[in-house]
Write a protein that holds these residues in place. Structure first.
Motif, PDB file in Angstrom:
ATOM      1  N   ASP A 158       1.307  -0.850  -0.253  1.00 22.57           N
ATOM      2  CA  ASP A 158      -0.045   0.200  -0.058  1.00 22.57           C
ATOM      3  C   ASP A 158       0.663   0.941   0.062  1.00 22.57           C
ATOM      4  O   ASP A 158       0.429   2.359  -1.061  1.00 22.57           O
ATOM      5  CB  ASP A 158      -0.793   0.167   1.130  1.00 22.57           C
ATOM      6  N   LYS A 159       1.503   0.843   0.683  1.00 22.14           N
ATOM      7  CA  LYS A 159       2.608   2.977   1.246  1.00 22.14           C
ATOM      8  C   LYS A 159       3.789   2.898  -0.057  1.00 22.14           C
ATOM      9  O   LYS A 159       3.607   4.154  -0.486  1.00 22.14           O
ATOM     10  CB  LYS A 159       3.460   2.671   2.008  1.00 22.14           C
ATOM     11  N   TYR A 188       0.594   7.295  -7.534  1.00 21.35           N
ATOM     12  CA  TYR A 188       0.003   8.211  -7.636  1.00 21.35           C
ATOM     13  C   TYR A 188       0.429   9.530  -8.107  1.00 21.35           C
ATOM     14  O   TYR A 188       0.365  10.600  -8.322  1.00 21.35           O
ATOM     15  CB  TYR A 188      -0.907   8.013  -6.316  1.00 21.35           C
ATOM     16  N   GLU A 189       1.764   9.680  -6.822  1.00 14.35           N
ATOM     17  CA  GLU A 189       2.106  10.676  -7.600  1.00 14.35           C
ATOM     18  C   GLU A 189       2.878  11.250  -8.489  1.00 14.35           C
ATOM     19  O   GLU A 189       2.728  12.664  -8.947  1.00 14.35           O
ATOM     20  CB  GLU A 189       3.345  11.251  -6.384  1.00 14.35           C
ATOM     21  N   VAL A 190       3.835  10.152  -8.905  1.00  8.07           N
ATOM     22  CA  VAL A 190       4.165  10.643 -10.525  1.00  8.07           C
ATOM     23  C   VAL A 190       3.181  10.242 -11.574  1.00  8.07           C
ATOM     24  O   VAL A 190       2.724  11.237 -12.113  1.00  8.07           O
ATOM     25  CB  VAL A 190       5.538   9.409 -11.108  1.00  8.07           C
ATOM     26  N   ARG A 191       1.955   9.133 -11.383  1.00  8.62           N
ATOM     27  CA  ARG A 191       1.933   8.949 -12.713  1.00  8.62           C
ATOM     28  C   ARG A 191       0.019  10.018 -12.678  1.00  8.62           C
ATOM     29  O   ARG A 191      -0.748  10.038 -13.561  1.00  8.62           O
ATOM     30  CB  ARG A 191       1.273   7.603 -12.367  1.00  8.62           C
ATOM     31  N   SER A 192      -0.150   9.982 -11.379  1.00  7.68           N
ATOM     32  CA  SER A 192      -1.779  10.654 -11.354  1.00  7.68           C
ATOM     33  C   SER A 192      -1.382  12.309 -10.629  1.00  7.68           C
ATOM     34  O   SER A 192      -2.809  13.397 -11.101  1.00  7.68           O
ATOM     35  CB  SER A 192      -2.308  10.693 -10.458  1.00  7.68           C
ATOM     36  N   VAL A 240       1.881  14.662  -2.204  1.00  4.50           N
ATOM     37  CA  VAL A 240       2.053  13.677  -1.651  1.00  4.50           C
ATOM     38  C   VAL A 240       1.587  13.396  -0.634  1.00  4.50           C
ATOM     39  O   VAL A 240       1.430  12.404  -0.077  1.00  4.50           O
ATOM     40  CB  VAL A 240       2.953  14.199  -0.792  1.00  4.50           C
ATOM     41  N   ASP A 241       1.078  13.939   0.208  1.00  4.54           N
ATOM     42  CA  ASP A 241      -0.472  13.426   2.100  1.00  4.54           C
ATOM     43  C   ASP A 241      -1.730  13.047   0.766  1.00  4.54           C
ATOM     44  O   ASP A 241      -2.190  11.966   1.193  1.00  4.54           O
ATOM     45  CB  ASP A 241      -1.098  15.346   1.863  1.00  4.54           C
ATOM     46  N   ARG A 242      -2.661  13.706  -0.652  1.00  2.47           N
ATOM     47  CA  ARG A 242      -3.069  12.713  -0.997  1.00  2.47           C
ATOM     48  C   ARG A 242      -2.931  11.707  -1.193  1.00  2.47           C
ATOM     49  O   ARG A 242      -3.732  10.321  -1.503  1.00  2.47           O
ATOM     50  CB  ARG A 242      -3.716  14.239  -1.773  1.00  2.47           C
ATOM     51  N   ALA A 243      -1.793  10.766  -2.200  1.00  5.23           N
ATOM     52  CA  ALA A 243      -1.157  10.144  -2.226  1.00  5.23           C
ATOM     53  C   ALA A 243      -1.160   8.999  -1.534  1.00  5.23           C
ATOM     54  O   ALA A 243      -1.652   7.884  -1.272  1.00  5.23           O
ATOM     55  CB  ALA A 243       0.138  10.206  -3.310  1.00  5.23           C
ATOM     56  N   GLN A 244      -0.632   9.135  -0.482  1.00  4.89           N
ATOM     57  CA  GLN A 244       0.135   8.092   0.774  1.00  4.89           C
ATOM     58  C   GLN A 244      -1.833   8.553   1.269  1.00  4.89           C
ATOM     59  O   GLN A 244      -2.309   7.042   1.763  1.00  4.89           O
ATOM     60  CB  GLN A 244       0.288   9.263   1.577  1.00  4.89           C
ATOM     61  N   LYS A 245      -2.604   9.176   1.555  1.00  6.83           N
ATOM     62  CA  LYS A 245      -3.942   8.554   1.568  1.00  6.83           C
ATOM     63  C   LYS A 245      -4.366   7.693   0.786  1.00  6.83           C
ATOM     64  O   LYS A 245      -5.698   6.539   1.154  1.00  6.83           O
ATOM     65  CB  LYS A 245      -5.035  10.190   2.262  1.00  6.83           C
ATOM     66  N   VAL A 246      -4.822   8.193  -0.256  1.00  7.82           N
ATOM     67  CA  VAL A 246      -5.250   6.880  -1.449  1.00  7.82           C
ATOM     68  C   VAL A 246      -4.811   5.789  -0.980  1.00  7.82           C
ATOM     69  O   VAL A 246      -5.402   4.525  -1.244  1.00  7.82           O
ATOM     70  CB  VAL A 246      -5.330   7.789  -2.849  1.00  7.82           C
ATOM     71  N   ALA A 247      -3.183   6.041  -0.915  1.00  8.63           N
ATOM     72  CA  ALA A 247      -2.669   4.741  -1.256  1.00  8.63           C
ATOM     73  C   ALA A 247      -2.765   3.638  -0.136  1.00  8.63           C
ATOM     74  O   ALA A 247      -3.652   2.342  -0.191  1.00  8.63           O
ATOM     75  CB  ALA A 247      -1.096   4.435  -0.755  1.00  8.63           C
ATOM     76  N   ILE A 248      -3.477   4.284   1.195  1.00 10.87           N
ATOM     77  CA  ILE A 248      -3.497   3.800   2.376  1.00 10.87           C
ATOM     78  C   ILE A 248      -5.034   2.984   2.409  1.00 10.87           C
ATOM     79  O   ILE A 248      -5.677   2.081   2.710  1.00 10.87           O
ATOM     80  CB  ILE A 248      -3.285   4.374   3.459  1.00 10.87           C
ATOM     81  N   ARG A 249      -6.061   3.885   1.928  1.00  9.38           N
ATOM     82  CA  ARG A 249      -7.137   3.277   1.795  1.00  9.38           C
ATOM     83  C   ARG A 249      -6.808   2.253   0.709  1.00  9.38           C
ATOM     84  O   ARG A 249      -8.175   1.134   0.675  1.00  9.38           O
ATOM     85  CB  ARG A 249      -8.104   4.757   0.745  1.00  9.38           C
TER      86      ARG A 249
END
Length: 161
Positions: free
Chosen positions: A58-59, A65-69, A73-82
Motif C-alpha cells: 500500500d505505502k 499516485y504522485e508521479v503517474r496521477s 504527497v498527502d493525497r497520494a498517501q491517503k489514497v494508497a492507505i485506503r
C-alpha cells in the motif's frame, strides 16, 4: 495455477514445500482480481512449508499516485492507505471462505507491518548509495525505466519511482 518462472529457487524445491510462501500484491497491478488472488492463495497453501504471508504494498503505491496521477504527497498517501485497506478486506474475505486450518497459516500484512529499524537502516544505506555511487544510480534508474516502460517522465519522476 501455473508459475511461469521461478527466481532463485528450483521448482522441485517449491514442490517439496521447502519454503514459506509470500504473495506480494501491488495495488497498481490490475491483474490482482479476486479470482487471481484466490488462485494464488490456494497454490501457496499447497506449496508452502508452514506459513503463507500476503504482503499488500500500500505505502509503495503512493509514489505511483504522485508521479503517474499528479497527486500531492498527502493525497497520494491517503489514497494508497485506503486502497490498501480495500485490498486487505478482499483478501480477508477470501481467507474467510477457507477452512479454519488454512486460515491459521495465512498472515496478511501491509507495508507498515514490515517496516522496522533494520528495514529503515537498509533503506538509508540504499539511498546514500544512490546519491553517491553513479554506477549504482545508473543501474537502478535503468531497471526502473525498463520495469515501468516510461518514456515521458522526467528524470526526477523516474528517481521517485
Amino acid at each position: 495455477m501455473k508459475i511461469g518462472k521461478y527466481l532463485n529457487v528450483l521448482e522441485r524445491e517449491v514442490k517439496k514445500r521447502k519454503f514459506n510462501i509470500c504473495i506480494p500484491i501491488s495495488l497498481g497491478n490490475k491483474s490482482f482480481t479476486r479470482t487471481l488472488i484466490t488462485e494464488e492463495i490456494l497454490w501457496a497453501l499447497d506449496n508452502t512449508r508452514e506459513q503463507v504471508a500476503i504482503l499488500i504494498g500500500d505505502k509503495l503505491q503512493a509514489i505511483n499516485y504522485e508521479v503517474r496521477s499528479g497527486y500531492s504527497v498527502d493525497r497520494a498517501q491517503k489514497v494508497a492507505i485506503r486502497k490498501g485497506e480495500e485490498m486487505k478486506n478482499i483478501v480477508m474475505s477470501i481467507i474467510g471462505e477457507l477452512s479454519s486450518k488454512n486460515q491459521e497459516v495465512i498472515h496478511v500484512l501491509k507495508w507498515s507491518d514490515i517496516e522496522s529499524k533494520k528495514y529503515h537502516s537498509m533503506v538509508d544505506i540504499l539511498v546514500k548509495e544512490f546519491k553517491t555511487n553513479e554506477k549504482f544510480k545508473s543501474v537502478v534508474l535503468a531497471v526502473v525505466r525498463e520495469a515501468n516502460q516510461v518514456d515521458n517522465f522526467t528524470n526526477e519522476e523516474i528517481e521517485k519511482l
